[in-house]
Scaffold this motif. Structure first.
Motif, PDB file in Angstrom:
ATOM      1  N   ILE A  27       0.843  -1.205   0.000  1.00  0.00           N
ATOM      2  CA  ILE A  27       0.000   0.000   0.000  1.00  0.00           C
ATOM      3  C   ILE A  27       0.875   1.251   0.000  1.00  0.00           C
ATOM      4  CG2 ILE A  27      -1.493   1.368   1.542  1.00  0.00           C
ATOM      5  CD1 ILE A  27      -3.161  -1.107   1.933  1.00  0.00           C
ATOM      6  N   VAL A  31       0.961   0.538  -4.435  1.00  0.00           N
ATOM      7  CA  VAL A  31      -0.367   1.047  -4.826  1.00  0.00           C
ATOM      8  C   VAL A  31      -0.302   2.477  -5.389  1.00  0.00           C
ATOM      9  CG1 VAL A  31      -2.712   1.558  -4.017  1.00  0.00           C
ATOM     10  CG2 VAL A  31      -1.590  -0.552  -3.327  1.00  0.00           C
ATOM     11  N   TYR A  35      -1.732   3.147  -9.055  1.00  0.00           N
ATOM     12  CA  TYR A  35      -2.786   4.124  -9.350  1.00  0.00           C
ATOM     13  C   TYR A  35      -2.281   5.210 -10.302  1.00  0.00           C
ATOM     14  CZ  TYR A  35      -6.291   2.570  -5.926  1.00  0.00           C
ATOM     15  OH  TYR A  35      -7.253   1.883  -5.248  1.00  0.00           O
ATOM     16  N   MET A  38      -2.007   3.821 -13.705  1.00  0.00           N
ATOM     17  CA  MET A  38      -3.325   3.598 -14.291  1.00  0.00           C
ATOM     18  C   MET A  38      -3.947   4.914 -14.783  1.00  0.00           C
ATOM     19  SD  MET A  38      -5.594   0.667 -12.429  1.00  0.00           S
ATOM     20  CE  MET A  38      -5.678   1.443 -10.938  1.00  0.00           C
ATOM     21  N   PHE A  39      -3.927   5.894 -13.911  1.00  0.00           N
ATOM     22  CA  PHE A  39      -4.508   7.192 -14.287  1.00  0.00           C
ATOM     23  C   PHE A  39      -3.682   7.849 -15.395  1.00  0.00           C
ATOM     24  CE2 PHE A  39      -6.298   7.601  -9.707  1.00  0.00           C
ATOM     25  CZ  PHE A  39      -7.296   6.706 -10.041  1.00  0.00           C
ATOM     26  N   LEU A  41      -2.141   6.263 -17.759  1.00  0.00           N
ATOM     27  CA  LEU A  41      -2.543   5.635 -19.022  1.00  0.00           C
ATOM     28  C   LEU A  41      -3.883   6.162 -19.505  1.00  0.00           C
ATOM     29  CD1 LEU A  41      -1.456   1.963 -18.287  1.00  0.00           C
ATOM     30  CD2 LEU A  41      -0.637   3.384 -20.162  1.00  0.00           C
ATOM     31  N   VAL A  42      -4.782   6.402 -18.552  1.00  0.00           N
ATOM     32  CA  VAL A  42      -6.108   6.913 -18.920  1.00  0.00           C
ATOM     33  C   VAL A  42      -5.973   8.271 -19.612  1.00  0.00           C
ATOM     34  CG1 VAL A  42      -8.252   7.854 -17.965  1.00  0.00           C
ATOM     35  CG2 VAL A  42      -7.404   5.641 -17.177  1.00  0.00           C
ATOM     36  N   TYR A  43      -5.100   9.127 -19.070  1.00  0.00           N
ATOM     37  CA  TYR A  43      -5.035  10.504 -19.573  1.00  0.00           C
ATOM     38  C   TYR A  43      -3.836  10.758 -20.492  1.00  0.00           C
ATOM     39  CZ  TYR A  43      -8.807  11.759 -16.438  1.00  0.00           C
ATOM     40  OH  TYR A  43     -10.033  11.853 -15.830  1.00  0.00           O
ATOM     41  N   VAL A  44      -3.124   9.678 -20.855  1.00  0.00           N
ATOM     42  CA  VAL A  44      -1.872   9.903 -21.583  1.00  0.00           C
ATOM     43  C   VAL A  44      -2.117  10.587 -22.941  1.00  0.00           C
ATOM     44  CG1 VAL A  44      -1.662   7.659 -22.763  1.00  0.00           C
ATOM     45  CG2 VAL A  44       0.395   8.881 -22.033  1.00  0.00           C
ATOM     46  N   SER A  45      -3.267  10.344 -23.554  1.00  0.00           N
ATOM     47  CA  SER A  45      -3.511  10.999 -24.845  1.00  0.00           C
ATOM     48  C   SER A  45      -3.779  12.487 -24.646  1.00  0.00           C
ATOM     49  CB  SER A  45      -4.687  10.342 -25.571  1.00  0.00           C
ATOM     50  OG  SER A  45      -5.881  10.588 -24.872  1.00  0.00           O
ATOM     51  N   ALA A  46      -4.188  12.868 -23.454  1.00  0.00           N
ATOM     52  CA  ALA A  46      -4.300  14.259 -22.995  1.00  0.00           C
ATOM     53  C   ALA A  46      -5.349  15.103 -23.715  1.00  0.00           C
ATOM     54  CB  ALA A  46      -2.945  14.966 -23.051  1.00  0.00           C
ATOM     55  N   TYR A 186      -5.873  17.506 -21.027  1.00  0.00           N
ATOM     56  CA  TYR A 186      -6.581  17.016 -19.842  1.00  0.00           C
ATOM     57  C   TYR A 186      -5.602  16.475 -18.807  1.00  0.00           C
ATOM     58  CZ  TYR A 186     -11.513  17.639 -20.629  1.00  0.00           C
ATOM     59  OH  TYR A 186     -12.761  18.213 -20.748  1.00  0.00           O
ATOM     60  N   PHE A 189      -4.557  19.298 -16.814  1.00  0.00           N
ATOM     61  CA  PHE A 189      -5.703  19.785 -16.043  1.00  0.00           C
ATOM     62  C   PHE A 189      -5.977  18.936 -14.812  1.00  0.00           C
ATOM     63  CE2 PHE A 189     -10.559  19.355 -15.995  1.00  0.00           C
ATOM     64  CZ  PHE A 189     -10.731  20.340 -15.033  1.00  0.00           C
ATOM     65  N   LEU A 194      -5.487  14.251  -9.202  1.00  0.00           N
ATOM     66  CA  LEU A 194      -5.726  12.848  -8.842  1.00  0.00           C
ATOM     67  C   LEU A 194      -4.535  12.287  -8.062  1.00  0.00           C
ATOM     68  CD1 LEU A 194      -7.250  11.620 -12.234  1.00  0.00           C
ATOM     69  CD2 LEU A 194      -8.468  11.954 -10.086  1.00  0.00           C
TER      70      LEU A 194
ATOM     71  N   MET B 126      -6.283  27.135 -17.285  1.00  0.00           N
ATOM     72  CA  MET B 126      -5.943  26.271 -16.145  1.00  0.00           C
ATOM     73  C   MET B 126      -7.057  25.263 -15.857  1.00  0.00           C
ATOM     74  SD  MET B 126      -4.688  27.262 -12.322  1.00  0.00           S
ATOM     75  CE  MET B 126      -6.282  27.474 -11.571  1.00  0.00           C
ATOM     76  N   ILE B 128      -9.959  23.349 -17.529  1.00  0.00           N
ATOM     77  CA  ILE B 128     -10.402  23.057 -18.897  1.00  0.00           C
ATOM     78  C   ILE B 128     -11.917  23.186 -19.050  1.00  0.00           C
ATOM     79  CG2 ILE B 128     -10.768  21.075 -20.430  1.00  0.00           C
ATOM     80  CD1 ILE B 128      -7.943  20.600 -20.493  1.00  0.00           C
ATOM     81  N   TRP B 317     -13.873  10.697 -18.740  1.00  0.00           N
ATOM     82  CA  TRP B 317     -12.899  10.705 -19.842  1.00  0.00           C
ATOM     83  C   TRP B 317     -13.175   9.490 -20.719  1.00  0.00           C
ATOM     84  CZ3 TRP B 317      -9.974  14.058 -22.144  1.00  0.00           C
ATOM     85  CH2 TRP B 317      -8.900  13.661 -22.938  1.00  0.00           C
ATOM     86  N   MET B 322      -8.541   6.517 -24.473  1.00  0.00           N
ATOM     87  CA  MET B 322      -7.521   5.763 -23.737  1.00  0.00           C
ATOM     88  C   MET B 322      -6.737   4.893 -24.723  1.00  0.00           C
ATOM     89  SD  MET B 322      -9.750   4.497 -20.472  1.00  0.00           S
ATOM     90  CE  MET B 322     -10.887   5.616 -19.658  1.00  0.00           C
ATOM     91  N   LEU B 326      -5.874  -0.676 -23.259  1.00  0.00           N
ATOM     92  CA  LEU B 326      -6.553  -0.367 -21.998  1.00  0.00           C
ATOM     93  C   LEU B 326      -8.071  -0.348 -22.191  1.00  0.00           C
ATOM     94  CD1 LEU B 326      -5.981   0.373 -19.016  1.00  0.00           C
ATOM     95  CD2 LEU B 326      -6.092   2.764 -19.670  1.00  0.00           C
TER      96      LEU B 326
END
Lengths: 402, 386
Positions: A27, A31, A35, A38-39, A41-46, A186, A189, A194, B126, B128, B317, B322, B326
């Motif tokens: 933990i 962890v 996390y 994971m996040f 990867l979710v926002y990597v395209s931005a 994003y 942003f 997170l 800042m 979005i 999102w 993604m 994923l």
């Protein structure tokens, strides 16, 4: 001269406990990384691009094909060719095949030729407003360009020269400049908001069990009975968590900047100061919660649930100017709100001390107050209260090893 | 005899859940509090009145016209007039204004003389949510303003007024948001965030299914009593599932009846979908419970999945943004099916043909998770013969 040996002994003991309990070790170190990855990867395209778009061209003329080309030639949209009728568009919007649509009426070119007003309808999926608002912006961009081209063509048809057209159309130009996050990333942003939430959550969950664990094993009595002042117990027990949290703060920030391409600017000294204050608040709050909680299960349950409401209501995503005053006031009592706002002003806007002085002051006051409570916790040896028939609310909880 | 035994187990489980004070509070208060908080946060519903400041360096009638048009814009609210650019810059830095418009000197004169001039529009990027809405509003206003000036210029050049107007305004661009016509953020997020809190509370309850028995000393009694483990955990699970369904009902009542959030499908379909998700989620919690040595670790394991699941579900999102791999991986979580399904059912109601996949997927997940839990229990805890 303060005798630090007792503190170091307690810290050493705590480190041994952490390394002995593999889940706790995970933990603290795995962890947060899990996390953050994971996040990340979710926002990597931005940037939200390639919005699936259905174009219903009911005219099929040269003029209407110019409209289609305008949407095809932007990376913001991806034209889905399966959609060609209004019914297709309706079905596609319902099942998620497309998130936006353009409808060119059957009499589009005819009306243009007859110098009558015509229209190009745009629709977007309002069920996801991240899609919705970005799509609306992209529509405006494409249509502004298309509209200008159409005007230029019309003026050319009136016999005006290229230079004359440029002179007319550029009489007033508008330079639109987006500061601090010009690409609408994003990742810049939301990602660090997170990450700070992860740090708070994991930090609290780590130290939150430090005393309850001792209570469950009946060893807390030794701390209470020993001739060691409260403040030494707190510092000794909190030190390993404080160091682990601060390491995670730096490490996750490096991941954010290096791999997720989050914009992190600003004074390193101020970033570290914010990190240290936030860390101090987390460990002192977590320790105090642990002192007053009867068992580890309760701490885990309650602390696990706080992250989502705090993040959503903090004003980090939905702006605090649009949140009712009572909720804003309530959230101002949470260190996360000040930390996240201060961190963003510092790293995204690259502002100096003057602009975040109020945030730092509040965090200093919060750190002072929470540390005071942690340093002066009561050492009374109170037996557990008799609470009648209770499940999981006293010193024990279901455990195969008890 | 069998029914009486089942009822006794269920009664005992109800008693256990009620006496577990923290779990009771979490289940009774958590989801409702979550909904009320989210409803409060998003009570303004739309991003309107974006604070805008103007630096009018011209102070002519033409620049006044620009200011009037900006003031009439639906989403922009002019809150300040500054004399210099540096004042505007400072105000944007402090977050007091989001949009800044700078009208240059000689703006009116340049237009009259048909000389080129440039209006600068600055947006604080800042946040979005603000920036995207501000950009759309600004782009709409600038297109209108540009057209007005262009028409005036053409008329001044001797072009007929109707031709000048046609050059700029022969095509209208109406826009429409489907499924959420007012682009209401409360419709988009309030229920989803409340259900996110609810599913976390449910996870905490579900994680007690097995460890709540085999982590107690009374487990030895149960094992030697000869009671069927299947019957024991089936009856326990029935109580859990019933309670989890009951806890979401007031949330739905408030959301759909009091706050009037959209529900495109019928109540029965939505409740059935919720029930099948509860089965999958309870199965996942039960599996975590079977894999854990104690209740704390069971809660940790369950919540480590439950916490990020909403973000991974693509509800906010989008999944399409993604990485490709994923996008496939996140479908192993029941929460992804649930939140995607909630979006479809509340806004679009695409019909059984489309939604049946969601029901099947969640049902299969429930079977899988319960099976793993049962296998684990049989291997580790079933009394050995001899």
């Amino acid at each position: 001269m303060i005798d630090v040996k007792q503190i170091l002994n307690i810290a050493h003991y705590e480190i041994m406990r952490i390394f002995r309990e593999r889940v706790l070790l995970a933990i603290l170190f795995i962890v947060p990384l899990l996390y953050a990855s994971m996040f990340g990867l979710v926002y990597v395209s931005a940037i939200l691009q390639h919005v699936p778009l259905g174009i219903v061209d009911l005219d099929h003329s040269q003029e209407s094909r110019a409209v289609v080309s305008a949407f095809e030639n932007t990376p913001n949209f991806k034209v889905i060719t399966q959609v060609s009728t209004y019914a297709d568009l309706e079905a596609g919007m319902k099942n998620g095949l497309v998130r936006a649509g353009v409808v060119i009426p059957a009499d589009y070119s005819q009306k243009l030729a007859q110098h009558q007003l015509t229209q190009i309808s745009t629709v977007y999926d309002g069920s996801n407003l991240i899609y919705g608002f970005n799509t609306r912006k992209y529509f405006q961009q494409v249509l502004n360009t298309f509209s200008a081209e159409h005007t230029a063509a019309y003026l050319s048809g009136l016999g005006m020269t290229k230079q004359e057209i440029v002179n007319v159309m550029d009489t007033v130009s508008y330079s639109l400049e987006v500061w601090y996050n010009p690409t609408f990333s994003y990742a810049t942003f939301i990602y660090m908001g997170l990450v700070l939430m992860i740090l708070q959550q994991i930090g609290l969950l780590g130290i939150g069990l430090t005393v309850t664990r001792e209570k469950e094993e009946n060893s807390w009595l030794q701390f209470l009975g020993a001739a060691v002042p409260q403040w030494k117990i707190f510092i000794g027990k909190a030190l390993p968590y404080f160091i682990a949290n601060f390491f995670n703060f730096g490490f996750l920030m490096w991941i954010a900047a290096r791999f997720v391409n989050v914009k992190i600017e600003g004074s390193v000294g101020l970033i570290l100061l914010l990190g240290l204050l936030f860390d101090l608040i987390i460990v002192s709050v977590g320790f105090t919660v642990s002192v007053y909680s009867p068992n580890s299960l309760l701490v885990t349950r309650y602390l696990m649930l706080i992250s989502v409401p705090i993040f959503v209501a903090s004003g980090y995503s939905w702006p605090s100017t649009h949140i009712p005053a009572v909720i804003n006031t309530l959230l101002r009592t949470m260190p996360y709100t000040w930390m996240a706002e201060g961190f963003r002003l510092l790293t995204v806007k690259n502002l100096g001390f003057d602009f975040i002085a109020d945030k730092i002051m509040v965090l200093i006051l919060m750190a002072a107050a929470t540390t005071f409570f942690a340093l002066t916790f009561p050492k009374r040896r109170k037996p557990p209260a008799q609470i009648g028939l209770a499940v999981n609310s006293a010193l024990d909880y279901p455990n195969k090893n008890f | 005899m069998m029914i009486r035994q089942c009822l006794a187990i269920m009664q005992r489980e109800l008693f256990y859940m009620w006496r577990d004070k923290s779990l009771r509070t979490i289940l009774l208060v958590g989801p409702l509090l979550g909904l009320l908080l989210m409803a409060g946060v998003y009570s303004s519903q739309r991003i309107e009145n974006i604070s805008t400041a103007i630096v009018d360096l011209d102070k002519s009638s033409a620049s006044s016209q620009v200011i009037t048009d900006l003031k009439n814009s639906q989403n922009l609210q002019v809150v300040a007039h500054f004399d210099t650019f540096s004042q505007l810059e400072e105000s944007i830095k402090r977050g007091e204004v989001i949009v800044g418009v700078v009208i240059p000197e000689n703006y009116g004169k340049d237009i009259a003389l048909q000389r080129q001039t440039k209006v600068a529009v600055l947006i604080d990027g800042m946040n979005i949510i603000y920036a995207t809405n501000a950009s759309s509003a600004v782009l709409t206003v600038t297109r209108t303003l540009g057209a007005q000036v262009g028409i005036q210029t053409l008329i001044a050049k001797g072009i007929q007024p109707n031709q000048a107007q046609e050059a700029y305004q022969s095509i209208a661009f109406p826009e429409e948001a489907w499924f959420n016509p007012t682009a209401n953020y409360a419709y988009f997020l309030v229920l989803a965030f409340a259900l996110n809190v609810w599913q976390q509370c449910c996870t905490l309850a579900s994680c007690m299914t097995i460890i709540g028995e085999n982590g107690r000393r009374s487990w030895y009694q149960i094992r030697t009593s000869g009671i069927s483990l299947f019957k024991l955990f089936f009856c326990k699970s029935l109580v859990h599932i019933g309670i989890l369904l009951l806890t979401v009902l007031p949330v739905y009542f408030l959301a759909f009846v009091v706050f009037k959030l959209p529900l495109a499908c019928g109540w029965s379909s939505f409740l059935l979908f919720t029930l099948i998700f509860i089965l999958a989620l309870h199965g996942l919690g039960t599996m975590m419970s079977s894999l854990s040595p104690n209740a704390v670790n069971a809660s940790r394991y369950g919540m480590i999945i439950a916490l990020p699941s909403f973000l991974l579900s693509g509800f906010t999102w989008p999944l399409q943004a993604m990485p490709q791999w994923l996008q496939h991986v996140v479908w192993i979580l029941p929460q992804t099916w649930f939140f995607q399904g909630v979006s479809f059912l509340t806004f679009k109601n695409p019909g059984w043909g489309f939604m049946s996949h969601y029901f099947w997927a969640l049902g299969l997940m429930a079977v899988l998770f319960y099976s793993v839990a049962a296998l684990r229990l049989m291997v580790r805890d079933f009394p050995h013969k001899g």
